[in-house]
Design an enzyme around this catalytic site. Structure first.
Site, short mmCIF file in Angstrom:
data_model
loop_
_atom_site.label_atom_id
_atom_site.label_comp_id
_atom_site.label_asym_id
_atom_site.label_seq_id
_atom_site.Cartn_x
_atom_site.Cartn_y
_atom_site.Cartn_z
N SER A 210 103.91 149.91 39.25
CA SER A 210 104.08 148.70 38.46
C SER A 210 105.13 147.78 39.11
O SER A 210 104.95 147.37 40.25
CB SER A 210 104.44 149.07 37.02
OG SER A 210 104.32 147.98 36.15
N ASP B 160 93.55 149.98 32.67
CA ASP B 160 94.92 149.46 32.66
C ASP B 160 94.91 148.10 31.97
O ASP B 160 94.34 147.14 32.49
CB ASP B 160 95.45 149.34 34.09
CG ASP B 160 96.95 149.01 34.14
OD1 ASP B 160 97.47 148.44 33.17
OD2 ASP B 160 97.58 149.32 35.17
N HIS C 99 97.89 152.47 32.22
CA HIS C 99 98.88 151.91 33.14
C HIS C 99 99.84 152.97 33.68
O HIS C 99 100.32 152.84 34.81
CB HIS C 99 99.66 150.81 32.43
CG HIS C 99 100.64 150.09 33.30
ND1 HIS C 99 100.24 149.29 34.35
CD2 HIS C 99 102.00 150.05 33.29
CE1 HIS C 99 101.31 148.77 34.94
NE2 HIS C 99 102.39 149.23 34.32
#
Length: 375
Positions: free
Chosen positions: A229, A317, A355
């Site tokens: 991320s 995600d 995610h």
């Protein structure tokens, strides 16, 4: 002497008087009961009406906050965006002693590294699972020496919010440690038990210092950056700096749930989605990221890299949708001379990895080793 008729008439008059008094009392009580009934009915009605001013005040307050946030971001980008983008104040999980990773993980010690004057970052070092029995009871010096055992070293760069003790990050250390990798997982400046304040350039400084520290101890072991991320931008920033300023190419980069740049990523943040139709959204919010010195240009960084690059995305995600990873892959593949060095893997929606949970997939280590041509 009274006549009987007269006496009877008197008694009848008294009886009629009593009857009239009784009727009046009955009528009076009836009126009182009806009044009380009306009052009782009015009380719930007043109760229903009483909360309306409070609700109106609450809604007006929320509307004022909603309207104020974009202007506060524009006026004070450093203060507001640091909190909203980095989320370093959310130090979850709470009540975890970061100096005692053994409470959550095997084969792991905590250490601290000075990355520049006044800044110290906390790091967990997990050794390969094959050395787990040997690692029991060993001190930090043994762990440092173990870095030269020819097992590859992952420098793990986590996303925003929380600390290195977050559940999915602990799972990553377990998964990749069991696959015989060393993992060095740090909390950047301002996160966890690390000192300092978070900035994009500061994150790069922290990772460079950790890379130098690991390189000095790992002999010929390969070192790769693994960013998740927000950490994907930190990984490519650091790799690019190493390559351009020192001529050093990191052995490999893995980007898990990446984005093209922070401006594009911000379009998909849950908070900013509330403002997509707000007048001046791009000017007030997205353009303010540059004012706060936040760029994280993955799309520009990959154009100048040459090391093996693996991009991982989950189809479900909802924080950073997989099309961002796909765009980044196409950008890198177009720029790389050796196309075989760039690979893009997506995990199907049915796995429910979202995610944060790609590291929960038991096939992950094999996929990574296959990409790195490891046995």
């Amino acid at each position: 002497m009274r006549r009987r008729g007269e006496r009877g008439g008197g008694d009848g008059d008294r009886d009629r008087d009593w009857d009239r008094d009784r009727d009046r009392d009955r009528d009076g009580n009836g009126d009182s009961g009806r009044a009380e009934g009306r009052a009782g009915a009015a009380r719930p009605e007043r109760g229903r009406l009483a909360w309306r001013p409070r609700l109106r005040t609450l809604l007006l307050g929320l509307l004022l906050i909603y309207i104020s946030v974009p202007f506060l971001i524009r006026l004070f980008p450093f203060g507001t965006l640091t909190k909203l983008v980095f989320l370093n104040s959310l130090r979850y999980p709470f009540f975890v002693d970061l100096q005692r990773p053994e409470l959550l993980l095997n084969n792991t010690v905590s250490l601290y590294l000075d990355t520049e004057p006044g800044v110290t970052v906390g790091i967990w070092h997990t050794v390969p699972g094959s050395r787990g029995a040997e690692a029991r009871g060993k001190d930090q010096r043994w762990y440092e020496e173990a870095l030269a055992d020819a097992h590859p070293v992952i420098i793990y760069l986590h996303g925003n919010g929380g600390t290195r003790a977050a559940n999915h990050r602990v799972q990553f250390l377990k998964t990749m440690g069991a696959a015989d990798f060393h993992i060095l997982a740090l909390d950047y400046r301002g996160y966890g038990d690390s000192s300092g304040h978070p900035t994009e350039s500061g994150f790069t400084t922290d990772v460079l210092a950790l890379y130098d520290w690991a390189k000095a101890r790992s002999g010929n072991s390969s070192i790769l950056f693994w960013g998740h991320s927000l950490g994907t931008g930190i990984a490519t920033n650091t790799a690019r700096k190493l390559q351009e300023e020192r001529g050093i190419q990191v052995d490999a980069i893995v980007l898990e749930a990446p984005y093209t740049d922070i401006r594009e990523a911000a379009m998909h943040f849950p908070l900013t989605k509330l403002y997509h139709h707000f007048p001046g959204f791009e000017y007030l919010i997205l353009d303010s990221l540059a004012l706060g010195n936040m760029f994280f240009r993955n799309n520009e960084n990959v154009k100048v890299l040459a090391c093996p690059l693996l991009i991982l995305n989950a189809e479900d995600d909802v924080i950073l949708p997989p099309q961002l990873g796909s765009e980044l892959f196409e950008t890198a593949r177009s720029a790389y001379k050796d196309k075989s060095k760039v690979k893009f893997i997506t995990f199907p929606k049915k796995l429910g990895l979202g995610h944060d949970y790609i590291s929960f997939n038991p096939e992950l280590p094999a996929l990574v080793k296959d990409f790195l041509n490891m046995k």
